[in-house]
Design a protein around this motif. Structure first.
Motif, PDB file in Angstrom:
ATOM      1  N   CYS A 416       0.807  -1.343  -0.062  1.00 23.57           N
ATOM      2  CA  CYS A 416       0.218   0.182  -0.178  1.00 23.57           C
ATOM      3  C   CYS A 416       0.887   1.770   0.410  1.00 23.57           C
ATOM      4  N   ALA A 417       0.743   2.292  -1.018  1.00 27.46           N
ATOM      5  CA  ALA A 417       1.167   3.650  -1.059  1.00 27.46           C
ATOM      6  C   ALA A 417      -0.128   5.148  -0.095  1.00 27.46           C
ATOM      7  N   GLY A 418       0.441   4.736   1.098  1.00 28.31           N
ATOM      8  CA  GLY A 418      -0.671   5.786   1.756  1.00 28.31           C
ATOM      9  C   GLY A 418      -2.278   5.829   0.869  1.00 28.31           C
ATOM     10  N   HIS A 419      -2.856   4.433   0.463  1.00 25.28           N
ATOM     11  CA  HIS A 419      -4.588   4.493  -0.033  1.00 25.28           C
ATOM     12  C   HIS A 419      -5.193   3.845   0.899  1.00 25.28           C
ATOM     13  N   PRO A 420      -6.797   4.134   1.083  1.00 20.17           N
ATOM     14  CA  PRO A 420      -7.652   4.375   2.331  1.00 20.17           C
ATOM     15  C   PRO A 420      -7.351   2.741   2.691  1.00 20.17           C
ATOM     16  N   PRO A 421      -7.161   1.872   3.754  1.00 21.87           N
ATOM     17  CA  PRO A 421      -7.395   0.193   4.429  1.00 21.87           C
ATOM     18  C   PRO A 421      -8.538  -0.683   3.208  1.00 21.87           C
ATOM     19  N   PRO A 422      -8.184  -1.671   3.053  1.00 23.55           N
ATOM     20  CA  PRO A 422      -9.665  -2.225   2.635  1.00 23.55           C
ATOM     21  C   PRO A 422     -10.647  -2.830   3.712  1.00 23.55           C
ATOM     22  N   LEU A 423     -11.937  -3.165   3.626  1.00 21.93           N
ATOM     23  CA  LEU A 423     -12.398  -3.273   4.588  1.00 21.93           C
ATOM     24  C   LEU A 423     -13.001  -4.561   4.457  1.00 21.93           C
ATOM     25  N   LEU A 424     -12.599  -6.354   5.683  1.00 27.52           N
ATOM     26  CA  LEU A 424     -13.075  -7.298   5.484  1.00 27.52           C
ATOM     27  C   LEU A 424     -14.308  -7.880   6.312  1.00 27.52           C
ATOM     28  N   ALA A 425     -14.916  -7.610   5.284  1.00 28.87           N
ATOM     29  CA  ALA A 425     -17.014  -8.542   6.076  1.00 28.87           C
ATOM     30  C   ALA A 425     -16.769  -9.617   6.454  1.00 28.87           C
ATOM     31  N   LEU A 426     -16.880 -10.279   6.771  1.00 28.94           N
ATOM     32  CA  LEU A 426     -17.042 -11.006   7.278  1.00 28.94           C
ATOM     33  C   LEU A 426     -18.334 -12.304   8.107  1.00 28.94           C
ATOM     34  N   PRO A 427     -18.546 -13.609   7.420  1.00 21.64           N
ATOM     35  CA  PRO A 427     -19.894 -14.182   7.612  1.00 21.64           C
ATOM     36  C   PRO A 427     -20.691 -13.914   8.964  1.00 21.64           C
ATOM     37  N   GLY A 428     -19.714 -14.098   9.734  1.00 20.17           N
ATOM     38  CA  GLY A 428     -19.557 -14.296  11.450  1.00 20.17           C
ATOM     39  C   GLY A 428     -21.213 -12.727  11.491  1.00 20.17           C
ATOM     40  N   GLY A 429     -21.052 -11.434  10.790  1.00 19.04           N
ATOM     41  CA  GLY A 429     -21.642 -10.820  10.318  1.00 19.04           C
ATOM     42  C   GLY A 429     -20.437  -9.537  11.385  1.00 19.04           C
ATOM     43  N   THR A 430     -19.943  -9.478  11.067  1.00 18.49           N
ATOM     44  CA  THR A 430     -18.748  -8.283  11.478  1.00 18.49           C
ATOM     45  C   THR A 430     -17.574  -8.106  10.714  1.00 18.49           C
ATOM     46  N   ALA A 431     -17.008  -7.180  10.521  1.00 15.41           N
ATOM     47  CA  ALA A 431     -15.818  -6.411   9.791  1.00 15.41           C
ATOM     48  C   ALA A 431     -14.748  -5.890  10.611  1.00 15.41           C
ATOM     49  N   ARG A 432     -14.315  -5.894  10.264  1.00 13.84           N
ATOM     50  CA  ARG A 432     -12.366  -5.278  10.874  1.00 13.84           C
ATOM     51  C   ARG A 432     -11.550  -5.393   9.475  1.00 13.84           C
ATOM     52  N   HIS A 433     -10.346  -4.071  10.309  1.00 12.26           N
ATOM     53  CA  HIS A 433      -9.582  -4.154   8.456  1.00 12.26           C
ATOM     54  C   HIS A 433      -9.257  -5.409   8.181  1.00 12.26           C
ATOM     55  N   PHE A 434      -8.990  -5.403   6.652  1.00 15.22           N
ATOM     56  CA  PHE A 434      -7.564  -6.197   6.217  1.00 15.22           C
ATOM     57  C   PHE A 434      -6.297  -5.141   6.629  1.00 15.22           C
ATOM     58  N   ALA A 435      -5.589  -5.922   6.333  1.00 18.53           N
ATOM     59  CA  ALA A 435      -4.449  -5.597   7.648  1.00 18.53           C
ATOM     60  C   ALA A 435      -3.049  -5.348   6.528  1.00 18.53           C
ATOM     61  N   VAL A 436      -3.064  -3.788   5.770  1.00 20.09           N
ATOM     62  CA  VAL A 436      -2.085  -3.853   4.573  1.00 20.09           C
ATOM     63  C   VAL A 436      -0.695  -2.681   5.651  1.00 20.09           C
ATOM     64  N   PRO A 437       0.135  -3.115   4.535  1.00 14.60           N
ATOM     65  CA  PRO A 437       1.276  -1.979   5.696  1.00 14.60           C
ATOM     66  C   PRO A 437       0.862  -0.523   4.739  1.00 14.60           C
ATOM     67  N   TYR A 438       1.892   0.488   6.051  1.00 17.24           N
ATOM     68  CA  TYR A 438       1.689   1.685   5.114  1.00 17.24           C
ATOM     69  C   TYR A 438       2.578   1.792   4.517  1.00 17.24           C
ATOM     70  N   GLY A 439       2.423   2.616   3.415  1.00 19.55           N
ATOM     71  CA  GLY A 439       3.846   3.262   3.124  1.00 19.55           C
ATOM     72  C   GLY A 439       3.747   4.762   2.420  1.00 19.55           C
ATOM     73  N   LEU A 440       4.480   5.642   2.050  1.00 19.17           N
ATOM     74  CA  LEU A 440       3.848   6.769   1.709  1.00 19.17           C
ATOM     75  C   LEU A 440       3.496   7.137   0.196  1.00 19.17           C
ATOM     76  N   PRO A 441       2.773   7.934  -0.032  1.00 19.15           N
ATOM     77  CA  PRO A 441       1.806   8.187  -1.550  1.00 19.15           C
ATOM     78  C   PRO A 441       3.022   8.242  -2.983  1.00 19.15           C
ATOM     79  N   LEU A 442       2.661   7.553  -3.802  1.00 24.33           N
ATOM     80  CA  LEU A 442       3.302   7.977  -5.025  1.00 24.33           C
ATOM     81  C   LEU A 442       4.208   9.277  -5.448  1.00 24.33           C
TER      82      LEU A 442
END
Length: 529
Positions: A416-442
């Motif tokens: 990832c280059a400074g982009h908003p982190p993805p979200l993961l919607a799980l089957p059990g009815g919860t959601a969490r961030h999809f962990a990605v490393p942070y990097g500087l924008p291009l």
């Protein structure tokens, strides 16, 4: 209905010496508000009432005795110049010809109004309508705005054709309220007309100078335009063709005309018309420049998002893109099939709007597509994109996220280059961030010390939905990013049981900014059962 009442030019009334009306012109009907049926046979002083009655009786008495009278009378709510001249009839009886000359519109007042009303937006047709709305009927009885057809086609060729003719499009037209309504059908907006070199319009355009004409020239111009003479139009006896010139270029011309009974255009009028045209030309030029930039940006933008996304076996993909209403932004995404039924997904967002942002993202999208097609890993893709972004004009920078997924194992590699982190919607009815490393924008790092973008492994759980998006979806003038991400998580969970396409539509319905201030890109990925 015009915002300002018509101000007719000199009008005539024929009177008996005692003030009884014997002749009533159309101009008098417009000026005083009484038609001929009501006026003829009535005593004019009584018809007009105080404070005009008493001084008018004195003027008529003087003219009835054979002596002309000239002065200013309080008529039609203002002081008007009046001439009462004796006329000897065939039967020897004296009549009085009264000529009323309303004052010309105040030029400074008209220019001030033009400054307020013309160019309120960058819409070309609206700008043209604003010009004629200001000038008709105060300055002229009819007006029209013509712009070069080549200009509308983004062609920078000379104003006139090789033979000196003018090819123009009518953008706006206005007639006095008492002109026949069918005239608008004879002179429709958006009609393209070719005027031969000898016409005043073509000469105005090619010479870049104002041309005043009347008489036979009007008849010839009208006949050329329609192939016939239109009844009533020949009442317009004084015409001006005024070039619209901005930045040394002829953009088109304005046409103004006056009827019989109104003074023909004089030196003061032509000076006012030139000033009005100069101001109008600047507004038309700005509208044309905006139109060209918006069209260019829209064309560039069309290549930044794919029309069709081919999902590999074992993976569902839904994608949505909403362009900004206020301009063309720099959001883009791409889905690239890779060997072994893998897939690379890239999403990015360039700073700003307009041609520069769209062009920058166009270059980055092509580069990203090429790099992932060559099977460079996501971290190296971003490093190479950063080097490319350093060379872009206007110090453009961008955010970007690159993900390579194997649908069979559901394993991913992501950077990832400074982009908003993805979200993961799980089957059990919860959601969490999809962990990605942070990097500087291009494009923001020091070229002497280029960044290294960390690449991490991740897994999309069975039955989960992964959302990649740009900041226009979660951030607006009405809410901050954290609130927007929380609403996105709720929307993903609520729509998780439906189809992926329905889920994408549901997310946009809940989160899209109704004002359209920014682009929105959304990609949903879900491993197939």
């Amino acid at each position: 209905m015009s915002e300002h009442p018509a101000r007719p030019g000199p009008v005539t009334v024929l009177l008996a010496p005692d003030g009884v009306v014997t002749g009533w012109s159309e101009g008098a009907a417009r000026l005083f508000g009484h038609d001929a049926a009501a006026a003829v046979g009535a005593a004019l002083p009584a018809l007009l009432g105080p404070p005009a009655a008493e001084p008018l009786l004195g003027a008529l008495k003087l003219a009835g005795s054979g002596r002309p009278w000239h002065g200013v009378l309080p008529l039609a709510g203002e002081g008007l110049t009046v001439a009462c001249d004796p006329l000897a009839g065939a039967d020897g009886r004296v009549q009085v010809l009264m000529t009323v000359s309303p004052p010309r519109p105040d030029g400074l007042e008209l220019l001030n109004e033009a400054g307020r009303r013309i160019g309120s937006t960058l819409d070309l047709h609206l700008t043209a309508r604003e010009i004629v709305a200001v000038t008709v009927p105060r300055f002229a009885d009819a007006g029209a705005i013509y712009v070069l057809e080549r200009l509308l086609a983004d062609d920078d060729q000379p104003a006139a054709e090789a033979d000196g003719s003018a090819v123009v499009r009518r953008l706006a037209v206005a007639f006095a309220d008492d002109d026949p309504q069918e005239w608008a059908r004879e002179f429709p907006v958006n009609e393209v007309i070719v005027y031969p070199p000898a016409t005043p319009y073509a000469r105005c355009l090619t010479g870049g100078r104002m041309i005043e004409f009347g008489g036979d020239a009007i008849q010839d111009t009208m006949a050329h335009r329609t192939g016939r003479l239109i009844g009533g139009l020949l009442d317009h006896v004084s015409m001006l063709a005024v070039p619209l010139v901005a930045r040394g270029r002829s953009l088109g011309f304005a046409v103004f005309s006056r009827k019989r009974g109104r003074p023909p255009f004089a030196a003061a009028d032509t000076a006012l018309a030139a000033e009005l045209a100069a101001r109008a030309a600047t507004c038309v030029d700005n509208a044309c420049l905006y139109r060209r930039e918006h069209r260019t940006a829209t064309t560039l933008k069309a290549g930044l998002v794919p029309d069709v996304v081919a999902a590999p076996p074992g993976l569902e993909i839904a994608h949505r893109y909403l362009p900004a209403r206020s301009g063309v932004g720099g959001d883009w995404y791409d889905v690239v099939p890779l060997p072994g039924d893998k897939v690379a997904v890239v999403i990015g967002d360039s700073v700003g709007h307009g041609v520069t942002a769209a062009a920058a993202m166009g270059q980055l999208r092509v580069a990203a597509h090429t790099l992932v097609s060559c099977e460079f890993p996501p971290g190296e893709v971003l490093e190479r994109l950063d080097a490319i972004a350093q060379d872009l004009d206007a110090a453009q920078f961008a955010t970007c996220l690159c993900l390579v997924c194997d649908p069979v194992t559901r394993r991913c590699e992501v950077a990832c280059a400074g982009h908003p982190p993805p979200l993961l919607a799980l089957p059990g009815g919860t959601a969490r961030h999809f962990a990605v490393p942070y990097g500087l924008p291009l494009g923001v790092s020091d070229p002497a010390h280029p960044p290294e973008y960390e690449q991490v492994p991740a897994v999309i759980p069975a039955g989960a939905t992964l959302a990649l998006y740009t900041d226009g979806l979660v951030e607006s003038r009405m809410r901050n990013v954290d609130e927007g991400i929380a609403r996105l998580a709720s929307a993903l969970v609520a729509s998780h049981e439906g189809s992926l396409g329905d889920a994408a539509d549901g997310v946009l319905a809940l989160l899209s900014d109704q004002q359209g201030h920014d682009d929105i890109a959304l990609l949903l990925l879900r491993p197939a059962p």
